[in-house]
Design an enzyme around this catalytic site. Sequence first.
Site, mmCIF file in Angstrom:
data_model
loop_
_atom_site.group_PDB
_atom_site.id
_atom_site.type_symbol
_atom_site.label_atom_id
_atom_site.label_comp_id
_atom_site.label_asym_id
_atom_site.label_seq_id
_atom_site.Cartn_x
_atom_site.Cartn_y
_atom_site.Cartn_z
ATOM 1 N N GLY A 100 0.828 -1.199 0.000
ATOM 2 C CA GLY A 100 0.000 0.000 0.000
ATOM 3 C C GLY A 100 0.867 1.254 0.000
ATOM 4 O O GLY A 100 2.072 1.173 -0.254
ATOM 5 N N ILE B 77 -7.095 -3.637 1.311
ATOM 6 C CA ILE B 77 -8.556 -3.689 1.462
ATOM 7 C C ILE B 77 -9.110 -2.293 1.741
ATOM 8 O O ILE B 77 -10.302 -2.074 1.666
ATOM 9 C CB ILE B 77 -9.001 -4.657 2.580
ATOM 10 C CG1 ILE B 77 -8.574 -4.157 3.968
ATOM 11 C CG2 ILE B 77 -8.498 -6.066 2.339
ATOM 12 C CD1 ILE B 77 -9.333 -4.846 5.108
ATOM 13 N N ASP B 78 -8.221 -1.346 2.095
ATOM 14 C CA ASP B 78 -8.697 0.007 2.436
ATOM 15 C C ASP B 78 -8.970 0.840 1.177
ATOM 16 O O ASP B 78 -9.666 1.851 1.243
ATOM 17 C CB ASP B 78 -7.660 0.743 3.295
ATOM 18 C CG ASP B 78 -7.291 -0.038 4.552
ATOM 19 O OD1 ASP B 78 -8.066 -0.912 4.957
ATOM 20 O OD2 ASP B 78 -6.211 0.232 5.113
ATOM 21 N N GLN C 38 -11.979 -10.040 6.740
ATOM 22 C CA GLN C 38 -12.094 -9.154 5.570
ATOM 23 C C GLN C 38 -10.867 -9.254 4.661
ATOM 24 O O GLN C 38 -10.884 -8.857 3.512
ATOM 25 C CB GLN C 38 -12.249 -7.692 6.010
ATOM 26 C CG GLN C 38 -13.557 -7.416 6.692
ATOM 27 C CD GLN C 38 -13.518 -6.154 7.536
ATOM 28 O OE1 GLN C 38 -13.888 -5.089 7.086
ATOM 29 N NE2 GLN C 38 -13.049 -6.277 8.776
HETATM 30 O O1 F6P Z 1 -4.517 -1.651 6.108
HETATM 31 C C1 F6P Z 1 -5.205 -2.841 6.152
HETATM 32 C C2 F6P Z 1 -5.824 -3.057 7.494
HETATM 33 O O2 F6P Z 1 -6.565 -4.260 7.455
HETATM 34 C C3 F6P Z 1 -6.679 -1.906 8.021
HETATM 35 O O3 F6P Z 1 -7.947 -1.874 7.437
HETATM 36 C C4 F6P Z 1 -6.684 -2.192 9.493
HETATM 37 O O4 F6P Z 1 -6.902 -1.041 10.264
HETATM 38 C C5 F6P Z 1 -5.298 -2.719 9.726
HETATM 39 O O5 F6P Z 1 -4.827 -3.218 8.486
HETATM 40 C C6 F6P Z 1 -5.227 -3.801 10.756
HETATM 41 O O6 F6P Z 1 -3.913 -4.131 10.938
HETATM 42 P P1 F6P Z 1 -3.409 -5.383 11.733
HETATM 43 O O7 F6P Z 1 -3.375 -6.536 10.791
HETATM 44 O O8 F6P Z 1 -2.061 -4.983 12.192
HETATM 45 O O9 F6P Z 1 -4.377 -5.632 12.849
#
Ligand code: F6P
Length: 359
Positions: free
Chosen positions: A111, A136-137, A283
């Site tokens: 990303g 996914i964002d 997700q």
């Molecule tokens: O950037 C992708 C993402 O899934 C975000 O939507 C979410 O806030 C974050 O990563 C969660 O990160 P981690 O896998 O460190 O919990």
Amino acid sequence: MRQIKRIGILTSGGDCSGLNAVIRAVVNAANGKKWEVFGIKFGTDGLTRRPLQYEKLTVDSFSNTPWPRLSGSYLGSLNSGVKLESMDNLSKLFGEGARELGIDALVVVGGDGSMNIVSNYCRLAGIKMVGIPKTIDNDTPITDSSVGFATACQVCADALDSLSLTARSHNRALILEVMGRDAGHLAMHSAIAGMADVCLVPEIPYKIDSIINKLKSIKKAGRDYALIVVSEGVRREDGQHVSAATNKIGETVYGGIGQYLSAELNKRYKEFQTRVTTLGHVQRSGTPLAIDRILATMFGAKAIELLSLGHTNRMVVWKNNEIADYDIDEVVKEGTTLLDPNSDYVKAARATGMYVGEE
Ligand code: F6P
């Protein structure tokens, strides 16, 4: 111009569906150029750790497995930023690692944050780099779409379909908290596809009273259940973030806004009972949809084409229904792409009766 003989590929940042389809595309396209491909494990860690963490990937060793059809990252990934004070040391280790492996170029699947960090490492190490956007964002600048977004939307829409049935059985307003960090794309797209009644996104202020008005109008119209989507980055009504934890380098990990909303709605409006589903990391792991596999394949092929033409520091993008490429510095300068409150998505959602904040 030094001829490329061997390239590396790594996946960086939070994983998502379609990463293995990207790896397959890169391995196969590189094979067409007679280049060797080394898969770097656990993002940049594979080159900064000692011993180096990597695996040679061939068309047979990788593509002749179920992996390209599965979610997750075969190579593993790294989802924590880098502290400024560790930058110099890590980029040195990265460069030494890349030279030890004899890598002439690197494909980075990541990303916006990864594009920034890894392009710096590559510049310092003198390695050509092409980026492929995934998240996914869907907040990576310039590209209209990133690998993994469509599948994540589908996972959320499927969850809303399931929730609508149990919501109806129990006359409830069910809240679905989805990921997306500070961008509301995933929430907005999912809410539209899942036909939610309310969608809260970080970009648009909301009022609990307005949500209650929406619930009242649903009740008045004779429906006894409702669906609410809330993005994890939405703040409480007083403007404060709800946070579950911090990551390794102290950045906020969002989570919990659904529970806050549930408590507030239960307190102020008794007609619908509320419950919360926090979808979390499922997700990131749906079976990759066709569109994500197609994007993955086109991005992978384009990345190899760019490297074969000697281009570097580029990110491939999907823009105006075709593949293009942009300078990574330009991508990084843009920052994060948030949901435009005046976008057609928001307009269509409101026009079809959804409460999307304000009033
Ligand atoms: O950037 C992708 C993402 O899934 C975000 O939507 C979410 O806030 C974050 O990563 C969660 O990160 P981690 O896998 O460190 O919990």
